[in-house]
Design a protein around this motif. Structure first.
Motif, PDB file in Angstrom:
ATOM      1  N   CYS A 291     -14.369   0.237 -52.193  1.00 55.42           N
ATOM      2  CA  CYS A 291     -13.592  -0.960 -51.648  1.00 55.42           C
ATOM      3  C   CYS A 291     -14.633  -2.294 -51.664  1.00 55.42           C
ATOM      4  O   CYS A 291     -15.989  -2.144 -50.927  1.00 55.42           O
TER       5      CYS A 291
ATOM      6  N   TYR B 163     -13.193  -8.749 -48.447  1.00 53.17           N
ATOM      7  CA  TYR B 163     -12.893 -10.292 -48.397  1.00 53.17           C
ATOM      8  C   TYR B 163     -13.954 -11.295 -47.795  1.00 53.17           C
ATOM      9  O   TYR B 163     -14.872 -10.646 -47.170  1.00 53.17           O
TER      10      TYR B 163
ATOM     11  N   HIS C  62     -10.359  -6.981 -52.282  1.00 50.10           N
ATOM     12  CA  HIS C  62      -9.153  -8.038 -51.712  1.00 50.10           C
ATOM     13  C   HIS C  62      -9.769  -9.614 -51.753  1.00 50.10           C
ATOM     14  O   HIS C  62     -10.866  -9.637 -51.370  1.00 50.10           O
ATOM     15  N   SER C  63      -9.141 -10.449 -52.328  1.00 54.52           N
ATOM     16  CA  SER C  63      -9.544 -11.779 -52.349  1.00 54.52           C
ATOM     17  C   SER C  63     -10.882 -12.001 -53.036  1.00 54.52           C
ATOM     18  O   SER C  63     -11.037 -11.326 -54.206  1.00 54.52           O
TER      19      SER C  63
ATOM     20  N   ALA D  10     -11.892  -8.892 -54.845  1.00 54.76           N
ATOM     21  CA  ALA D  10     -10.949  -8.440 -55.942  1.00 54.76           C
ATOM     22  C   ALA D  10     -12.090  -9.003 -57.373  1.00 54.76           C
ATOM     23  O   ALA D  10     -12.254  -8.238 -58.150  1.00 54.76           O
TER      24      ALA D  10
ATOM     25  N   SER E 155      -6.281  -7.324 -55.284  1.00 57.40           N
ATOM     26  CA  SER E 155      -5.437  -7.731 -54.195  1.00 57.40           C
ATOM     27  C   SER E 155      -5.641  -9.184 -53.892  1.00 57.40           C
ATOM     28  O   SER E 155      -6.868  -9.665 -53.440  1.00 57.40           O
ATOM     29  N   GLY E 156      -4.533 -10.193 -53.578  1.00 56.17           N
ATOM     30  CA  GLY E 156      -4.847 -11.294 -52.887  1.00 56.17           C
ATOM     31  C   GLY E 156      -5.746 -12.358 -53.560  1.00 56.17           C
ATOM     32  O   GLY E 156      -6.156 -13.035 -53.075  1.00 56.17           O
TER      33      GLY E 156
ATOM     34  N   VAL F 193      -3.253  -7.294 -46.529  1.00 56.62           N
ATOM     35  CA  VAL F 193      -3.884  -6.001 -47.004  1.00 56.62           C
ATOM     36  C   VAL F 193      -4.284  -5.051 -45.519  1.00 56.62           C
ATOM     37  O   VAL F 193      -4.266  -3.979 -45.471  1.00 56.62           O
TER      38      VAL F 193
END
Length: 252
Positions: free
Chosen positions: A27, A30, A99-100, A103, A126-127, A237
């Motif tokens: 993972c 952000y 995410h953001s 990503a 994501s996002g 998220v």
């Protein structure tokens, strides 16, 4: 390197020991966030699923280190850390999620793994707008200090107690500006499709990155694509963690 200063320990954090993982979920956080963003994800995963979070410089225990300026800078140490952590076994089923800003980092890492002949099982973004979609707002570097702080208020991801504290904001603004700049600069005008499945998540109330910008990731999906619009703003998220995790682990 000693065990405590290894690349794996500096760049990756695992939240529970998994003796014989059947797959690994890596993972990427952000802007402004650290590995702790994912500290509770293992609670909704199987005991055989390993969840690792990337530790970027400039935050948490790496607070004194200079922040990164480009996404490309993160890829070599993340790959080195991942190889070390997995004992060289990059053939283990691997899911990349970000995410953001995360990503973009996950995508760049996936490209590098594919180039090395070790494609991940799945890339999940994501996002974030797709790499070929240009930035359609003012670049962070062009914002005044007041405008940047207004942007943080509008996004809603910074805790109110941080926004209200002059001392904390003095510490956080340089990190956030660096991360936003790194995210803003990441752009690929004509990326080739990826030979792996791609899953994308979008917040239906995300004013920063609308669903249609996230949907553009389909152009990069050479082996299947799924778009999942979920309720929430840019930081959907967090409340949608369990739903996202269920989708990720069922897709891979």
């Amino acid at each position: 390197m000693t065990a405590n200063t290894s690349t794996a320990n500096r760049w990756l954090h695992g939240f529970r020991p998994v003796a014989h993982p059947r797959r690994t979920l890596l993972c990427f956080p952000y802007a402004g966030a650290g590995a702790a963003l994912f500290r509770d994800w293992h609670r909704d995963a199987s005991p055989e699923d390993e969840i690792l979070a990337v530790r970027l410089p400039g935050r948490e225990h790496r607070f004194g280190e200079p922040c990164l300026k480009t996404v490309a800078e993160a890829v070599p140490p993340v790959l080195e850390a991942l190889t070390e952590r997995l004992g060289g076994r990059l053939d283990r089923p691997l899911i990349l999620f970000g995410h953001s800003l995360g990503a973009a980092l996950a995508y760049a890492t996936a490209r590098a793994l594919i180039g090395r002949g070790h494609p991940p099982r799945l890339l999940a973004v994501s996002g974030r707008r797709a790499p070929q979609v240009p930035l359609r707002r003012a670049a962070t570097q062009d914002l005044s200090e007041a405008e940047f702080r207004d942007k943080l208020h509008a996004l809603g991801g910074t805790p109110p107690e941080v926004l209200a504290s002059a001392e904390l904001m003095e510490l956080m603004v340089p990190l956030l500006r660096a991360d936003f700049g790194m995210s803003d600069r990441f752009f690929e005008p004509a990326p080739a499709p990826l030979p792996i499945p791609l899953v994308a998540f979008a917040g239906t109330g995300d004013a920063e990155v609308p669903v249609e910008a996230v949907a553009e990731w389909e152009r990069l999906a050479g082996a299947g694509f799924a778009l999942h619009p979920l309720p929430g703003d840019h930081f959907f998220v967090n409340p949608q963690r369990r739903t996202i995790l269920d989708i990720l682990l069922s897709a891979a």
